[in-house]
Design a protein around this motif. Structure first.
Motif, PDB file in Angstrom:
ATOM      1  N   GLY A 402       0.626  -1.035  -0.074  1.00 55.36           N
ATOM      2  CA  GLY A 402      -0.243  -0.047  -0.007  1.00 55.36           C
ATOM      3  C   GLY A 402       0.938   1.387  -0.065  1.00 55.36           C
ATOM      4  N   ALA A 403       1.818   1.402   0.684  1.00 56.95           N
ATOM      5  CA  ALA A 403       2.770   2.250   0.881  1.00 56.95           C
ATOM      6  C   ALA A 403       3.629   2.693  -0.460  1.00 56.95           C
ATOM      7  CB  ALA A 403       3.824   2.178   2.193  1.00 56.95           C
ATOM      8  N   SER A 404       4.069   1.565  -0.879  1.00 55.53           N
ATOM      9  CA  SER A 404       4.529   1.723  -2.304  1.00 55.53           C
ATOM     10  C   SER A 404       3.767   2.233  -3.565  1.00 55.53           C
ATOM     11  CB  SER A 404       5.222   0.259  -3.051  1.00 55.53           C
ATOM     12  OG  SER A 404       6.168  -0.306  -1.935  1.00 55.53           O
ATOM     13  N   LEU A 405       2.453   1.869  -3.512  1.00 57.24           N
ATOM     14  CA  LEU A 405       1.575   2.319  -4.459  1.00 57.24           C
ATOM     15  C   LEU A 405       1.096   3.789  -4.028  1.00 57.24           C
ATOM     16  CD1 LEU A 405      -0.886  -0.841  -4.797  1.00 57.24           C
ATOM     17  CD2 LEU A 405       1.010  -0.222  -5.983  1.00 57.24           C
ATOM     18  N   THR A 406       1.092   4.050  -3.176  1.00 56.49           N
ATOM     19  CA  THR A 406       0.434   5.494  -2.424  1.00 56.49           C
ATOM     20  C   THR A 406       1.310   6.795  -2.435  1.00 56.49           C
ATOM     21  OG1 THR A 406       0.175   4.932  -0.447  1.00 56.49           O
ATOM     22  CG2 THR A 406      -1.736   4.359  -1.810  1.00 56.49           C
ATOM     23  N   VAL A 407       2.626   6.138  -2.413  1.00 63.54           N
ATOM     24  CA  VAL A 407       3.671   7.376  -1.834  1.00 63.54           C
ATOM     25  C   VAL A 407       3.702   8.318  -3.234  1.00 63.54           C
ATOM     26  CG1 VAL A 407       5.656   6.116  -2.586  1.00 63.54           C
ATOM     27  CG2 VAL A 407       5.813   7.738  -1.147  1.00 63.54           C
ATOM     28  N   GLY A 408       4.096   7.695  -4.349  1.00 65.84           N
ATOM     29  CA  GLY A 408       4.081   8.657  -5.571  1.00 65.84           C
ATOM     30  C   GLY A 408       2.783   9.653  -5.568  1.00 65.84           C
ATOM     31  N   PRO A 409       1.590   8.937  -5.785  1.00 65.03           N
ATOM     32  CA  PRO A 409       0.493   9.694  -5.928  1.00 65.03           C
ATOM     33  C   PRO A 409       0.253  10.901  -4.900  1.00 65.03           C
ATOM     34  CG  PRO A 409      -0.262   7.675  -6.596  1.00 65.03           C
ATOM     35  CD  PRO A 409       1.283   7.678  -5.926  1.00 65.03           C
ATOM     36  N   VAL A 410       0.466  10.663  -3.704  1.00 62.05           N
ATOM     37  CA  VAL A 410       0.273  11.462  -2.521  1.00 62.05           C
ATOM     38  C   VAL A 410       1.268  12.555  -2.863  1.00 62.05           C
ATOM     39  CG1 VAL A 410       0.487  11.939  -0.258  1.00 62.05           C
ATOM     40  CG2 VAL A 410      -0.682   9.818  -1.102  1.00 62.05           C
ATOM     41  N   ALA A 411       2.306  12.386  -3.236  1.00 62.54           N
ATOM     42  CA  ALA A 411       3.567  13.348  -3.398  1.00 62.54           C
ATOM     43  C   ALA A 411       3.153  14.170  -4.525  1.00 62.54           C
ATOM     44  CB  ALA A 411       4.787  12.723  -3.703  1.00 62.54           C
ATOM     45  N   GLN A 412       2.400  13.681  -5.400  1.00 63.93           N
ATOM     46  CA  GLN A 412       1.722  14.511  -6.660  1.00 63.93           C
ATOM     47  C   GLN A 412       0.581  15.469  -6.350  1.00 63.93           C
ATOM     48  OE1 GLN A 412       2.997  15.074  -9.908  1.00 63.93           O
ATOM     49  NE2 GLN A 412       4.793  13.796  -9.624  1.00 63.93           N
ATOM     50  N   GLY A 413      -0.077  15.172  -5.043  1.00 63.98           N
ATOM     51  CA  GLY A 413      -1.126  16.153  -4.527  1.00 63.98           C
ATOM     52  C   GLY A 413      -2.337  15.167  -4.427  1.00 63.98           C
ATOM     53  N   MET A 414      -2.413  14.044  -4.547  1.00 59.58           N
ATOM     54  CA  MET A 414      -3.635  13.324  -4.301  1.00 59.58           C
ATOM     55  C   MET A 414      -3.641  12.911  -2.821  1.00 59.58           C
ATOM     56  SD  MET A 414      -4.686   9.542  -5.633  1.00 59.58           S
ATOM     57  CE  MET A 414      -4.521   9.835  -7.452  1.00 59.58           C
ATOM     58  N   LYS A 415      -5.058  13.189  -2.388  1.00 57.84           N
ATOM     59  CA  LYS A 415      -5.560  13.008  -1.052  1.00 57.84           C
ATOM     60  C   LYS A 415      -5.113  11.538  -0.684  1.00 57.84           C
ATOM     61  CE  LYS A 415      -8.765  16.538  -0.590  1.00 57.84           C
ATOM     62  NZ  LYS A 415      -9.946  16.903  -0.484  1.00 57.84           N
ATOM     63  N   PRO A 416      -4.481  11.105   0.803  1.00 54.90           N
ATOM     64  CA  PRO A 416      -4.347   9.817   1.003  1.00 54.90           C
ATOM     65  C   PRO A 416      -5.420   9.035   1.095  1.00 54.90           C
ATOM     66  CG  PRO A 416      -3.356  11.460   2.460  1.00 54.90           C
ATOM     67  CD  PRO A 416      -4.060  12.231   1.617  1.00 54.90           C
ATOM     68  N   ALA A 417      -6.601   9.469   1.355  1.00 50.84           N
ATOM     69  CA  ALA A 417      -7.706   8.520   1.511  1.00 50.84           C
ATOM     70  C   ALA A 417      -8.181   8.217  -0.041  1.00 50.84           C
ATOM     71  CB  ALA A 417      -9.062   9.228   2.064  1.00 50.84           C
ATOM     72  N   GLU A 418      -7.933   9.033  -0.950  1.00 51.36           N
ATOM     73  CA  GLU A 418      -8.308   8.994  -2.371  1.00 51.36           C
ATOM     74  C   GLU A 418      -7.334   7.999  -2.836  1.00 51.36           C
ATOM     75  OE1 GLU A 418      -8.474  11.294  -6.538  1.00 51.36           O
ATOM     76  OE2 GLU A 418      -8.164  12.470  -4.600  1.00 51.36           O
ATOM     77  N   ALA A 419      -6.089   7.992  -2.563  1.00 48.82           N
ATOM     78  CA  ALA A 419      -5.139   7.240  -3.044  1.00 48.82           C
ATOM     79  C   ALA A 419      -5.335   5.797  -2.552  1.00 48.82           C
ATOM     80  CB  ALA A 419      -3.773   7.633  -2.528  1.00 48.82           C
ATOM     81  N   ARG A 420      -5.571   5.683  -1.156  1.00 50.86           N
ATOM     82  CA  ARG A 420      -5.863   4.319  -0.803  1.00 50.86           C
ATOM     83  C   ARG A 420      -7.069   3.478  -1.533  1.00 50.86           C
ATOM     84  NH1 ARG A 420      -5.767   5.729   4.046  1.00 50.86           N
ATOM     85  NH2 ARG A 420      -7.968   6.190   4.569  1.00 50.86           N
ATOM     86  N   ALA A 421      -7.963   4.461  -1.682  1.00 53.42           N
ATOM     87  CA  ALA A 421      -9.175   3.616  -2.399  1.00 53.42           C
ATOM     88  C   ALA A 421      -8.801   3.183  -3.852  1.00 53.42           C
ATOM     89  CB  ALA A 421     -10.391   4.542  -2.583  1.00 53.42           C
ATOM     90  N   LYS A 422      -7.948   4.099  -4.520  1.00 51.62           N
ATOM     91  CA  LYS A 422      -7.592   3.985  -5.869  1.00 51.62           C
ATOM     92  C   LYS A 422      -6.800   2.652  -5.838  1.00 51.62           C
ATOM     93  CE  LYS A 422      -5.854   6.051 -10.046  1.00 51.62           C
ATOM     94  NZ  LYS A 422      -5.428   7.273 -10.521  1.00 51.62           N
ATOM     95  N   ALA A 423      -5.792   2.598  -4.808  1.00 53.46           N
ATOM     96  CA  ALA A 423      -4.943   1.504  -4.977  1.00 53.46           C
ATOM     97  C   ALA A 423      -5.510   0.027  -4.571  1.00 53.46           C
ATOM     98  CB  ALA A 423      -3.699   1.565  -3.691  1.00 53.46           C
ATOM     99  N   HIS A 424      -6.682  -0.072  -3.838  1.00 50.04           N
ATOM    100  CA  HIS A 424      -7.420  -1.013  -3.689  1.00 50.04           C
ATOM    101  C   HIS A 424      -8.059  -1.521  -4.970  1.00 50.04           C
ATOM    102  CE1 HIS A 424      -7.365  -0.427   0.622  1.00 50.04           C
ATOM    103  NE2 HIS A 424      -7.395  -1.682   0.676  1.00 50.04           N
ATOM    104  N   GLU A 425      -8.926  -0.573  -5.823  1.00 54.33           N
ATOM    105  CA  GLU A 425      -9.245  -0.681  -7.056  1.00 54.33           C
ATOM    106  C   GLU A 425      -8.309  -1.514  -8.139  1.00 54.33           C
ATOM    107  OE1 GLU A 425     -12.050  -1.317 -10.033  1.00 54.33           O
ATOM    108  OE2 GLU A 425     -12.275  -1.018  -7.946  1.00 54.33           O
ATOM    109  N   ILE A 426      -7.036  -0.701  -8.023  1.00 53.99           N
ATOM    110  CA  ILE A 426      -5.934  -1.201  -8.987  1.00 53.99           C
ATOM    111  C   ILE A 426      -5.596  -2.312  -8.949  1.00 53.99           C
ATOM    112  CG2 ILE A 426      -3.869  -0.780  -9.994  1.00 53.99           C
ATOM    113  CD1 ILE A 426      -4.543   2.307 -10.213  1.00 53.99           C
TER     114      ILE A 426
END
Length: 551
Positions: A402-426
């Motif tokens: 999860g951390a590997s999937l979300t760290v980049g998008p969050v650094a690009q401005g995505m909200k953590p909750a949104e990144a987490r939901a997107k990671a589950h879907e992908i």
């Protein structure tokens, strides 16, 4: 994804026959236990087979089938967490499993020898090539230094290495992958063993180097009359080299027989699935719509690496990419093929701006990204993503998936909750359970880790994916699954892909257009069916001729 349940062995496969008169090595009812926390009780279970004098016996199966465990047991090199639970291994009238370690050590290298899969890991980085061969001779009682020196040069010459008097003083890191594998073969042959075990010795090599190593092993085997146990997951290699074949699945021996019979009329469903998964050269090309928009246009791309050997040392230049140009359209896959050192990976790094180019243009949707600074390119980076060859090395072992999937998008401005939901879907999209989000990379198989690498790239909704040897280290069945995944995702998302590979069969399966690179330059390009069925360039012809199992 859970692994398939292993099939039952074919009932009429002869497993427990008495050893034939010409058997050099006989394995009977061998069972090796796994630690209790593993997903099955035994690494290998009640397997029996014979290695005959002067033959090449291929053991084939997916990762986890027990191939390498069988070889390690024969050599007496099992890790401490595995234990032999039953069976016998008969060599020269004695049961190897009953011998004390001192006697087994005397046989190791002299009577039974092994070539390992990764020569860079198996060779000592702090010792010269010559010293490592010499060490084997000393360990087995060669006292005369002049005789040892002559033997080292003889072995280096026998395996086809250039300039043995100079090369014997080189360290492993200075040699190419094919040269390091030749050194491993020289070490294994140092004492003229009766049995040579080759554990996936060509898996990471490009097709021409692989063909050279296979030809070398076959030539030396015939010349010395050795018996060879060759472990592989590639039926193309089996077609090239095997006399007989053993097929293993989840620790069970499910089929064995002459190579021609197993390849042309396999009896077991597992063998049939493995053979069906082997990629083949495509007869016809896919059609790409003429109106597909251009997403990447490359022209005049140059990259030269410059090194020097210290203060006032000689300066060395390697032109990795020379005057490269191509066009990539939405929904298209451009393949880049060639031997190691041809410039494929250097091109990928330049396109990702992981390294600077010396000249040229890289137009991403009309914007030249080549002169942009890192700060200027950062907002564009999500649009072009990379899937690496070794997902275990490219994933942080201390971070959850999860951390590997979300760290980049969050650094690009995505909200953590949104990144987490997107990671589950992908994770669902790439065929993994969303619970994988909480686990660590080491808890997954190689194919599953590659799915995670693909998921990480998709988190940015890229327009372009660069896949750098993304399936080269995978079993053919897992490879087929990952290629199918790439094709499905590309169709769903209309992605453009640059697929870098040394396996021409894979390029033929997945690519719409192919660039053949040699010494940094594109020597031929076109649709895969034309390139591989009617190559115009001599270098392309040599690549096609080297495809394992190719007629």
């Amino acid at each position: 994804m859970s692994d398939p349940v292993p099939s039952d062995p074919v009932p009429d496969t002869p497993l427990a026959n008495p050893a034939p008169a010409d058997a050099v090595l006989s394995v009977r009812d061998l069972t090796v236990s796994l630690p209790v926390q593993m997903d099955r009780r035994h690494a290998v279970e009640a397997i029996s087979f014979d290695l005959r004098r002067g033959e090449i016996l291929c053991i084939i199966g997916e990762s986890g089938s027990g191939k390498s465990v069988t070889a390690s047991t024969v050599m007496g090199l099992l890790p401490p967490i595995m234990k032999v639970a039953g069976g016998r291994i008969i060599y020269a009238g004695q049961d190897l499993l009953a011998l004390p370690e001192r006697q087994r050590r005397a046989l190791r290298g002299k009577s039974l020898s092994m070539i390992f899969q990764d020569p860079l890991s198996a060779l000592n980085p702090l010792m010269t090539i010559g010293a490592q061969i010499d060490e084997v001779l000393v360990a087995h009682g060669w006292r005369d230094r002049s005789q040892r020196d002559a033997k080292v040069l003889e072995l280096l010459t026998e395996v086809g290495l250039p300039d043995p008097p100079l090369l014997r003083h080189q360290y492993p890191f200075r040699l190419s992958g094919g040269q390091r594998q030749r050194v491993m073969i020289a070490i294994a042959l140092a004492l003229d063993p009766d049995v040579l075990i080759a554990d996936e010795p060509t898996t990471a090599l490009d097709v021409t180097t692989q063909k050279q190593i296979l030809d070398l092993i076959r030539r030396i085997q015939r010349q010395k009359g050795m018996s060879v146990m060759f472990i592989t997951h590639d039926f193309g290699v089996v077609a090239d080299i095997a006399d007989r074949v053993i097929v293993m699945e989840k620790g069970l021996l499910v089929e064995q027989g002459p190579a021609a019979q197993v390849l042309t009329a396999p009896r077991h469903p597992y063998t049939q699935r493995l053979i069906a998964a082997v990629p083949h050269l495509r007869e016809a090309d896919k059609e790409l719509g003429p109106d597909a928009p251009v997403v990447l246009e490359v022209s005049g791309l140059d990259k030269t690496y410059r090194t020097s050997s210290g203060f006032l040392g000689r300066r060395r230049e390697v032109q990795a990419v020379r005057d490269l140009g191509f066009t990539l359209r939405r929904g298209q896959t451009v393949g880049v093929v060639g031997e190691s050192g041809s410039g494929k990976s250097s091109m990928g790094k330049v396109l990702m701006k992981l390294t600077d180019a010396d000249a040229g243009q890289i137009l991403l949707d009309g914007t030249d990204i080549l002169p942009l600074t890192e700060a200027q390119f950062r907002p564009l980076r999500p649009r072009i993503q990379m899937v690496f060859q070794d997902p275990y090395a490219s994933l942080n072992p201390r971070q959850t998936v999860g951390a590997s999937l979300t760290v980049g998008p969050v650094a690009q401005g995505m909200k953590p909750a949104e990144a987490r939901a997107k990671a589950h879907e992908i994770l669902r999209q790439v065929g993994l359970d969303p619970m994988a989000y909480q686990r660590f990379p080491h808890e997954f198989s190689g194919g599953q880790r590659q799915r995670i690498g693909i998921a990480r790239a998709l988190m940015f909704d890229p327009e372009i994916i660069i896949a750098d040897e993304a399936v080269s280290a995978l079993d053919v069945s897992i490879q087929a699954q990952i290629l199918e995944l790439f094709a499905r995702i590309q169709q769903e998302r209309h992605l453009a892909m640059i697929f870098i590979t040394h396996d021409l069969r894979v390029a033929s399966q997945i690519c719409d257009h192919v660039l053949v690179m040699h010494r940094g330059k594109v020597v031929e390009s076109g649709p895969p069916a034309r390139i591989f069925r009617a190559p115009q360039n001599d270098y392309t012809r040599s690549l096609v001729a080297a495809i394992p199992g190719h007629v």
